[in-house]
Design a protein around this motif. Structure first.
Motif, PDB file in Angstrom:
ATOM      1  N   UNK A 134       0.824  -1.205   0.000  1.00 17.16           N
ATOM      2  CA  UNK A 134       0.000   0.000   0.000  1.00 17.16           C
ATOM      3  C   UNK A 134       0.863   1.261   0.000  1.00 17.16           C
ATOM      4  N   UNK A 135       1.914   1.222   0.817  1.00 14.27           N
ATOM      5  CA  UNK A 135       2.793   2.385   0.897  1.00 14.27           C
ATOM      6  C   UNK A 135       3.343   2.734  -0.480  1.00 14.27           C
ATOM      7  N   UNK A 136       3.789   1.724  -1.203  1.00 11.18           N
ATOM      8  CA  UNK A 136       4.323   1.975  -2.536  1.00 11.18           C
ATOM      9  C   UNK A 136       3.224   2.400  -3.499  1.00 11.18           C
TER      10      UNK A 136
ATOM     11  N   UNK B 254       5.556  -7.547  -5.730  1.00 13.70           N
ATOM     12  CA  UNK B 254       6.089  -6.200  -5.817  1.00 13.70           C
ATOM     13  C   UNK B 254       5.212  -5.385  -6.771  1.00 13.70           C
ATOM     14  N   UNK B 255       4.730  -4.206  -6.340  1.00 15.81           N
ATOM     15  CA  UNK B 255       3.788  -3.457  -7.177  1.00 15.81           C
ATOM     16  C   UNK B 255       4.445  -2.831  -8.407  1.00 15.81           C
ATOM     17  N   UNK B 256       3.695  -2.788  -9.488  1.00 13.30           N
ATOM     18  CA  UNK B 256       4.194  -2.179 -10.722  1.00 13.30           C
ATOM     19  C   UNK B 256       4.533  -0.698 -10.540  1.00 13.30           C
ATOM     20  N   UNK B 257       3.702   0.095  -9.835  1.00 10.58           N
ATOM     21  CA  UNK B 257       4.076   1.497  -9.639  1.00 10.58           C
ATOM     22  C   UNK B 257       5.424   1.625  -8.938  1.00 10.58           C
ATOM     23  N   UNK B 258       5.717   0.690  -8.014  1.00 15.14           N
ATOM     24  CA  UNK B 258       7.005   0.697  -7.335  1.00 15.14           C
ATOM     25  C   UNK B 258       8.131   0.447  -8.325  1.00 15.14           C
ATOM     26  N   UNK B 259       7.867  -0.449  -9.260  1.00 16.75           N
ATOM     27  CA  UNK B 259       8.862  -0.775 -10.278  1.00 16.75           C
ATOM     28  C   UNK B 259       9.151   0.447 -11.149  1.00 16.75           C
TER      29      UNK B 259
ATOM     30  N   UNK C 230      10.113  11.954   0.730  1.00 15.72           N
ATOM     31  CA  UNK C 230       8.742  11.569   0.379  1.00 15.72           C
ATOM     32  C   UNK C 230       8.276  10.383   1.203  1.00 15.72           C
ATOM     33  N   UNK C 231       9.182   9.430   1.423  1.00 15.26           N
ATOM     34  CA  UNK C 231       8.810   8.253   2.208  1.00 15.26           C
ATOM     35  C   UNK C 231       8.584   8.623   3.676  1.00 15.26           C
ATOM     36  N   UNK C 232       9.337   9.609   4.170  1.00 13.72           N
ATOM     37  CA  UNK C 232       9.113  10.048   5.555  1.00 13.72           C
ATOM     38  C   UNK C 232       7.664  10.520   5.703  1.00 13.72           C
ATOM     39  N   UNK C 233       7.221  11.356   4.767  1.00  8.14           N
ATOM     40  CA  UNK C 233       5.836  11.838   4.802  1.00  8.14           C
ATOM     41  C   UNK C 233       4.848  10.680   4.653  1.00  8.14           C
ATOM     42  N   UNK C 234       5.180   9.760   3.746  1.00 17.37           N
ATOM     43  CA  UNK C 234       4.276   8.646   3.471  1.00 17.37           C
ATOM     44  C   UNK C 234       4.109   7.759   4.701  1.00 17.37           C
TER      45      UNK C 234
END
Lengths: 366, 433
Positions: free
Chosen positions: B44-46, B236-241, B346-350
């Motif tokens: 979900x995070x990704x 592994x999600x495609x958007x992450x890829x 960005x990940x800190x905010x996420x």
């Protein structure tokens, strides 16, 4: 190069250990939770409620009622507002799934943009209830719970006719039509409901729309914004009605009703009969003063109470009651719906209608 | 002891935000009773943040070049709706819709790039205009309706790596991806070490390299495990890829190519860059255009995730992207920042968003906390780097006996790090303060 080899060995070993230590991969827990509805679920489970932006009194009240009602019934309530828009709501629904919510009640910001998230919720074994707004283009919605919006329109149309007879003497009457925002799927339903009542009058000449603007797209109000409705009415009053009298205006909600009343007042006209919806405080006051003619009471408490009843049914493994299994196609399936009856409110019944409302009772009973 | 500090203090300076991220994850994981590091949640995070992070990649380059882009959300929404309409109404196959979407992004980027670079209108104004222009265009073209998109597009925004090969109990492609990442880490740092030895620089002992790699590799291995063991049908999600491919590409371009270095040069000192023969206008044009292409990419990913393109897509995304970039250590005045840093920001905010949601904190309070974190993160960074003062982290981690050496150790460690940007160490302190 010896270094590379050493490191590779170290990592290979570490990786293997890590994977082994974590236990047998996914298949072992693949047996998710099948058929939640068939057996119900444990009392005290998490129930997710995803609401849209915190923009109107109704939603704020709904939050409080859900929180209290669900906790009183023994569930763990997770009630979230998505002030940040659709992306935030998507994340919230996903988070509810992570927390193991067994029922997810969704009041969508945009019913078309949550397909992937409710699908995940379904896959995790949760039941998805669309609350107030239908979820579109997805099979992953189990029930729809809302007030009957077509009925709202019918009631608005009928109260406009009734008001004209009471306040504006003999037919024919000049009327104008105002509709809601074109990007809200409910707007058209309200308008169609009202037109089902008004159309015969327009056809036989008892009602005259002097501007000729009788289609939904002509009557619609972008973004439900009062300034847009007011501007349109200013223009009509200054042009079409510079000499004629305007007897009535169909307004789809209270905000727009007050906007067109303001326009009529500014033009120095006798106030027309104006309908409304939502029981906003200012409009209830206006009805008490004899200005706005009617509004619609869609009691939020009633809707929330019903949603919690549905949750209780699901918890005990019963199928929740529905009263419409034909009308609400969402593009992927016909969603079984439970529709509540809206009520019309005019000066005659305004006091008893809101006698039990936590906010409005102070307005109607001084 | 000094060596130990070398590993950590030197990196703390560069990776301060990375440690914050790890700490946040750990904190929320414990506080929520283990909800954060579950396969579904990391996916979900990704899925839920990749499109913002893609914007952050473009935004950091714009900010390094000394500009800003406020139009990204609107551009994403406009490109998204054009694609959705093209596929639904104009008979485009999905792949052609994707190309059209990117082409729309490129065209808008060229338009904005022209005004900023060649007409000399400040980027703030041009993109403020673009923000209104393309929001309006989105609602005009789509009649303020929400338009659904087919499965192929949904795959790009919310799909997962497919299952291939023998049934190992894990998703094989995800395992392969994780192994590749670890190999890349190992080979990369060993080659850097060899290069340092050849150049006669300070060579760290093998055990130190190994310890560092064990930390990073461990993180990658654990993530791989999480992604490979989700609910069947997920991996592994495609958007992450898409995101990670873009991160690698843009880290390389910004750090190791002439064009990339020119972006830093232009943002750092425009006159100096111009006198050194850098085509400052061309670079500015390219950076602005690139931003809009990435905005279109983000729009595409979001539309895929939402299964439809709507009239309010992309609302306030520019602010999310900009805060990621600043948390990631970029300077408002330009010339400083890294792609990796912005992604971490960005990940800190996420993670903050995700963790607070898991804790059941309301949307209102979440906003308050995020606002404070943005301010504190940047303030800490600025104060930390103020010239002539020892770094706060250095003071905190100072070896009691050998006190006072920490700042020196910190700067000594940085040459070994991969290129982060010219003036990453000295000048950014001056710029920030």
């Amino acid at each position: 190069m010896r270094g590379v080899a050493t490191l590779l060995v170290v990592f290979g070993a570490a990786g293997a250990l890590a994977l082994a230590g974590c236990g047998g991969g996914r298949r072992s827990r693949a047996a998710a939770r099948p058929g939640a509805e068939a057996q119900g679920f444990e009392k005290g489970a998490t129930i997710g409620v995803a609401l849209p932006q915190k923009t109107s009194e109704n939603w704020v009240l709904a939050e409080k009622l859900f929180q209290e009602g669900l906790e009183e019934a023994g569930y763990r309530a997770d009630v979230q507002f998505a002030n940040g828009g659709v992306p935030e709501q998507q994340n919230q629904v996903q988070t509810m799934v992570i927390k193991g919510a067994r029922v997810v009640v969704v009041g969508a910001i945009d019913g078309s943009q949550l397909g992937a998230q409710v699908k995940e919720a379904k896959a995790s074994g949760a039941t998805v209830i669309a609350y107030d707004r239908l979820l579109l283009n997805t099979r992953a919605v189990d029930y729809y719970l809302a007030y009957d919006n077509f009925k709202v329109g019918e009631l608005q149309g009928r109260s406009l006719l009734e008001g004209l007879k009471k306040r504006k003497g003999q037919a024919p009457w000049n009327v104008e039509l105002v509709a809601g925002s074109p990007d809200d799927s409910n707007s058209k339903v309200f308008f169609d409901g009202a037109m089902s009542v008004l159309r015969p009058g327009i056809d036989d000449g008892t009602l005259v729309v002097k501007s000729g603007q009788t289609s939904f797209s002509q009557a619609s109000t972008q973004g439900w914004k009062s300034e847009n409705a007011q501007k349109r009415m200013d223009t009509l009053l200054a042009g079409t009605y510079s000499k004629a009298e305007l007897a009535g205006i169909l307004a789809p909600n209270d905000t727009l009703a007050r906007a067109v009343l303001t326009a009529a007042r500014a033009a120095g006209k006798e106030l027309p009969v104006v309908t409304g919806q939502d029981s906003e405080v200012e409009s209830v006051k206006s009805i008490l003063k004899g200005e706005q003619y009617s509004t619609i009471n869609k009691d939020t408490a009633n809707l929330v109470r019903h949603a919690i009843e549905m949750v209780n049914d699901l918890q005990q493994g019963r199928t929740p009651a529905v009263n419409d299994t034909r009308s609400y196609g969402n593009g992927a399936k016909i969603v079984p719906a439970y529709l509540l009856e809206p009520r019309i409110v005019t000066l005659e019944n305004v006091r008893e209608s809101y006698a039990n409302d936590p906010v409005l009772k102070h307005v109607v009973i001084p | 002891m000094k060596q130990l500090k070398d590993i950590f203090v030197g990196d703390l300076r560069r990776f301060g935000m990375l440690f914050t991220l790890v700490a946040l994850v750990a904190f929320f994981h414990v506080r929520t009773g283990g909800y954060v590091l579950t396969p579904a949640n990391v996916m979900n995070l990704l899925n839920g943040n990749s499109y913002i992070l893609v914007l952050a990649i473009g935004m950091v380059l714009v900010i390094i070049a000394g500009h800003i882009d406020l139009s990204v959300g609107s551009v994403a929404a406009f490109a998204g709706i054009v694609m959705a309409l093209a596929i639904r109404d104009w008979g485009f196959p999905p792949w052609a819709g994707v190309l059209l979407c990117l082409a729309v992004g490129a065209a808008i980027g060229a338009w904005q790039g022209f005004w900023v670079a060649y007409a000399g209108i400040p980027g703030f104004v041009v993109t403020l205009a673009g923000m209104m222009l393309f929001r309006g265009a989105n609602q005009l073209v789509g009649h303020s309706n929400t338009i659904p998109v087919p499965d192929a597009i949904q795959f790009l925004g919310g799909g997962y790596l497919p299952e291939v090969g023998p049934d190992t109990g894990y998703n094989n492609l995800t395992l392969a991806l994780g192994l590749t990442a670890i190999l890349w880490l190992v080979v990369g740092s060993l080659r850097a070490r060899q290069a340092a030895r050849r150049a006669g620089g300070e060579v760290r002992p093998l055990w130190m390299v190994a310890a560092r790699l064990a930390l990073l590799g461990g993180v990658v291995a654990y993530s791989t495990y999480l992604f490979a063991t989700g609910r069947p049908g997920t991996s592994f999600p495609i958007p992450g890829l898409i995101l990670f491919s873009l991160v690698i590409l843009y880290s390389f371009v910004s750090g190791r190519t002439i064009v990339g270095r020119h972006v830093y040069a232009v943002g750092g000192n425009r006159q100096a860059a111009e006198l050194s023969g850098v085509d400052t206008r061309g670079v500015t044009f390219l950076v602005m255009m690139n931003m809009s292409v990435l905005a279109a990419t983000a729009g595409l990913m979001f539309v895929g995730r939402s299964t439809a393109s709507g009239p309010f897509d992309g609302f306030n995304w520019e602010l999310d992207a900009i805060s990621a970039v600043f948390i990631g250590g970029a300077a408002v005045s330009g010339g400083v920042g890294t792609v990796i840093g912005s992604i971490i920001g960005g990940f800190v905010m996420a993670v903050l968003n995700n963790g607070l949601q898991l804790l059941g904190v309301g949307a209102d309070m979440t906003q308050v906390i995020k606002g404070l974190v943005l301010l504190i993160a940047v303030a800490f960074d600025v104060l930390n780097k103020t010239q002539g003062r020892p770094s706060i982290l250095g003071l905190l981690l100072r070896d009691r006996r050998g006190g006072g050496q920490a700042p020196a150790a910190a700067s000594a460690a940085s040459p070994a790090a991969p290129a982060g940007g010219p003036g990453k160490d000295g000048t950014d302190a001056a710029k920030r303060s």
